[in-house]
Design a protein around this motif. Structure first.
Motif, PDB file in Angstrom:
ATOM      1  N   GLN A 136       1.064 -39.094 -11.013  1.00  0.00           N
ATOM      2  CA  GLN A 136       2.284 -39.744 -11.518  1.00  0.00           C
ATOM      3  C   GLN A 136       1.947 -40.903 -12.438  1.00  0.00           C
ATOM      4  O   GLN A 136       2.660 -41.161 -13.407  1.00  0.00           O
ATOM      5  CB  GLN A 136       3.168 -40.238 -10.368  1.00  0.00           C
ATOM      6  N   ILE A 137       0.846 -41.591 -12.182  1.00  0.00           N
ATOM      7  CA  ILE A 137       0.425 -42.683 -13.054  1.00  0.00           C
ATOM      8  C   ILE A 137       0.034 -42.125 -14.423  1.00  0.00           C
ATOM      9  O   ILE A 137       0.443 -42.634 -15.471  1.00  0.00           O
ATOM     10  CB  ILE A 137      -0.753 -43.457 -12.424  1.00  0.00           C
ATOM     11  N   ALA A 138      -0.744 -41.056 -14.419  1.00  0.00           N
ATOM     12  CA  ALA A 138      -1.221 -40.455 -15.674  1.00  0.00           C
ATOM     13  C   ALA A 138      -0.075 -39.954 -16.538  1.00  0.00           C
ATOM     14  O   ALA A 138      -0.190 -39.904 -17.764  1.00  0.00           O
ATOM     15  CB  ALA A 138      -2.181 -39.313 -15.370  1.00  0.00           C
ATOM     16  N   ALA A 151       5.265 -47.258 -11.128  1.00  0.00           N
ATOM     17  CA  ALA A 151       6.120 -48.447 -11.185  1.00  0.00           C
ATOM     18  C   ALA A 151       5.338 -49.665 -11.664  1.00  0.00           C
ATOM     19  O   ALA A 151       5.900 -50.544 -12.338  1.00  0.00           O
ATOM     20  CB  ALA A 151       6.737 -48.714  -9.816  1.00  0.00           C
ATOM     21  N   ASP A 152       4.053 -49.745 -11.335  1.00  0.00           N
ATOM     22  CA  ASP A 152       3.217 -50.847 -11.816  1.00  0.00           C
ATOM     23  C   ASP A 152       3.108 -50.813 -13.337  1.00  0.00           C
ATOM     24  O   ASP A 152       3.124 -51.849 -14.008  1.00  0.00           O
ATOM     25  CB  ASP A 152       1.819 -50.756 -11.206  1.00  0.00           C
ATOM     26  N   VAL A 153       2.983 -49.612 -13.887  1.00  0.00           N
ATOM     27  CA  VAL A 153       2.892 -49.454 -15.340  1.00  0.00           C
ATOM     28  C   VAL A 153       4.238 -49.812 -15.986  1.00  0.00           C
ATOM     29  O   VAL A 153       4.292 -50.454 -17.034  1.00  0.00           O
ATOM     30  CB  VAL A 153       2.460 -48.025 -15.716  1.00  0.00           C
ATOM     31  N   TRP A 166      -3.801 -48.831 -20.464  1.00  0.00           N
ATOM     32  CA  TRP A 166      -4.777 -48.143 -19.630  1.00  0.00           C
ATOM     33  C   TRP A 166      -4.649 -48.671 -18.205  1.00  0.00           C
ATOM     34  O   TRP A 166      -4.240 -49.830 -18.011  1.00  0.00           O
ATOM     35  CB  TRP A 166      -6.204 -48.387 -20.129  1.00  0.00           C
ATOM     36  N   ALA A 167      -5.010 -47.841 -17.242  1.00  0.00           N
ATOM     37  CA  ALA A 167      -4.912 -48.209 -15.833  1.00  0.00           C
ATOM     38  C   ALA A 167      -6.286 -48.268 -15.193  1.00  0.00           C
ATOM     39  O   ALA A 167      -7.080 -47.335 -15.333  1.00  0.00           O
ATOM     40  CB  ALA A 167      -4.042 -47.203 -15.080  1.00  0.00           C
ATOM     41  N   MET A 168      -6.566 -49.386 -14.502  1.00  0.00           N
ATOM     42  CA  MET A 168      -7.742 -49.440 -13.639  1.00  0.00           C
ATOM     43  C   MET A 168      -7.418 -48.661 -12.361  1.00  0.00           C
ATOM     44  O   MET A 168      -6.474 -48.981 -11.641  1.00  0.00           O
ATOM     45  CB  MET A 168      -8.075 -50.885 -13.252  1.00  0.00           C
ATOM     46  N   MET A 169      -8.199 -47.638 -12.104  1.00  0.00           N
ATOM     47  CA  MET A 169      -7.994 -46.810 -10.909  1.00  0.00           C
ATOM     48  C   MET A 169      -9.035 -47.225  -9.881  1.00  0.00           C
ATOM     49  O   MET A 169     -10.211 -46.858  -9.970  1.00  0.00           O
ATOM     50  CB  MET A 169      -8.106 -45.340 -11.277  1.00  0.00           C
ATOM     51  N   GLU A 170      -8.599 -48.007  -8.890  1.00  0.00           N
ATOM     52  CA  GLU A 170      -9.571 -48.640  -7.997  1.00  0.00           C
ATOM     53  C   GLU A 170      -9.053 -48.875  -6.587  1.00  0.00           C
ATOM     54  O   GLU A 170      -9.646 -49.636  -5.826  1.00  0.00           O
ATOM     55  CB  GLU A 170     -10.032 -49.973  -8.609  1.00  0.00           C
ATOM     56  N   THR A 171      -7.969 -48.210  -6.218  1.00  0.00           N
ATOM     57  CA  THR A 171      -7.430 -48.345  -4.862  1.00  0.00           C
ATOM     58  C   THR A 171      -7.127 -46.962  -4.292  1.00  0.00           C
ATOM     59  O   THR A 171      -6.843 -46.024  -5.041  1.00  0.00           O
ATOM     60  CB  THR A 171      -6.132 -49.171  -4.845  1.00  0.00           C
ATOM     61  N   GLY A 187      -3.566 -59.017 -12.510  1.00  0.00           N
ATOM     62  CA  GLY A 187      -2.444 -58.271 -11.958  1.00  0.00           C
ATOM     63  C   GLY A 187      -1.144 -59.056 -12.055  1.00  0.00           C
ATOM     64  O   GLY A 187      -1.142 -60.297 -11.984  1.00  0.00           O
ATOM     65  N   LEU A 188      -0.038 -58.346 -12.195  1.00  0.00           N
ATOM     66  CA  LEU A 188       1.250 -59.014 -12.309  1.00  0.00           C
ATOM     67  C   LEU A 188       1.681 -59.686 -11.005  1.00  0.00           C
ATOM     68  O   LEU A 188       2.637 -60.465 -10.997  1.00  0.00           O
ATOM     69  CB  LEU A 188       2.320 -58.012 -12.760  1.00  0.00           C
ATOM     70  N   ASP A 189       0.969 -59.400  -9.923  1.00  0.00           N
ATOM     71  CA  ASP A 189       1.250 -60.056  -8.642  1.00  0.00           C
ATOM     72  C   ASP A 189       0.422 -61.328  -8.458  1.00  0.00           C
ATOM     73  O   ASP A 189       0.434 -61.931  -7.391  1.00  0.00           O
ATOM     74  CB  ASP A 189       0.986 -59.094  -7.482  1.00  0.00           C
TER      75      ASP A 189
END
Length: 285
Positions: free
Chosen positions: A132-134, A103-105, A118-123, A73-75
């Motif tokens: 909105q992510i998609a 915003a993370d993307v 691609w996004a891990m969807m886990e929260t 993660g970028l954090d």
């Protein structure tokens, strides 16, 4: 090959720090590989893993397998360096963990440029913001992180995954609305073939494109579950033929096995045949 038409039946996690595993992956019959720099790599190995993976991808040999790199993660202390490194790697996709919003993307895209994400969807936040992510223009796929999600939701394990259904459904709806690849989460009991087969069948019935895997022993089961069966292929061919015959004659309604065949059934039948052909093409390559 169109990203939506190519198979993603089996998506295997491989530690980015393990040269032997990276080499073995070149010969495994998987459709895609997630080269992992996150959970599979210890903190004191992060920098070495980045270089090891870069060298392996530069060496090549992965054929038509889709090469996905999961960064930290970028954090975290390693995320930015991972993202900068992936930008220079021979990777097809960068996978961002624990995505909570578009915003993370955006933050990742500012580093990796036009590389597909691609996004891990886990929260829980990710589930609520799935639409909105998609919709992000650089996003091409979702991967369900069911282990982390179960932890966050404080669910109990059930073979039917009932506690997960709302989350899985929200992500599937968002993915299908935007034409994304949607990959189901892992099955942890890698020696339980029967359980894996049942969960793969459930995921396929729900509409997932494939399954993330944690062990090579799981590959054949996932490949079989997410490929069109011989019965499905046969039915698809007969539906197309019956519809074409009725359309040419201008009479009646097409019927196959006692069921009416309409345009939508023919479209689905053609998708089934196209997927079967794409799988054969990958195997031939």
């Amino acid at each position: 090959m169109d990203p939506r038409q190519r198979p993603y039946r089996s998506v295997l996690y491989i530690p980015g720090s393990k040269e032997r595993a990276l080499d073995k992956a070149r010969s495994l019959p998987v459709d895609a590989i997630i080269f992992d720099l996150e959970d599979a790599v210890a903190a004191d190995e992060k920098d070495n893993a980045r270089e090891t993976l870069k060298a392996a991808l530069a060496q090549g040999g992965y054929g038509a397998r889709v090469k996905i790199v999961r960064i930290n993660g970028l954090d975290t202390p390693w995320g930015r360096a991972d993202a900068e490194a992936v930008r220079e790697m021979d990777a097809d996709v960068v996978l961002l963990p624990k995505v909570g919003s578009a915003a993370d993307v955006d933050a990742l895209a500012a580093i990796t440029g036009d590389l597909p994400i691609w996004a891990m969807m886990e929260t829980p936040r990710g589930m609520l913001n799935a639409a909105q992510i998609a919709a992000h223009p650089l996003l091409t796929g979702f991967v369900m992180g069911t282990n982390d999600l179960a932890k966050e939701l404080q669910t109990r394990f059930r073979a039917d995954r009932l506690p997960m259904m709302t989350s899985l459904g929200l992500c599937l709806l968002a993915a299908k609305a935007e034409g994304l690849i949607a990959i189901d989460g892992v099955y942890n009991a890698f020696k339980d073939d029967e359980g894996l087969a049942a969960e793969c069948a459930q995921g396929r019935d729900m509409g997932f494109d494939g399954k993330t895997l944690i062990h090579p022993a799981q590959v054949d089961i996932a490949n079989a579950a997410f490929a069109p069966s011989e019965a499905e292929i046969d039915l698809a061919r007969r539906q197309i033929a019956a519809f074409a015959e009725v359309e040419a004659s201008g009479q009646g309604v097409a019927v196959v096995d006692g069921k009416i065949v309409e345009n939508l059934h023919v479209a689905t039948a053609r998708e089934i045949l196209a997927k079967a052909e794409a799988i054969l093409a990958l195997q031939a390559g």
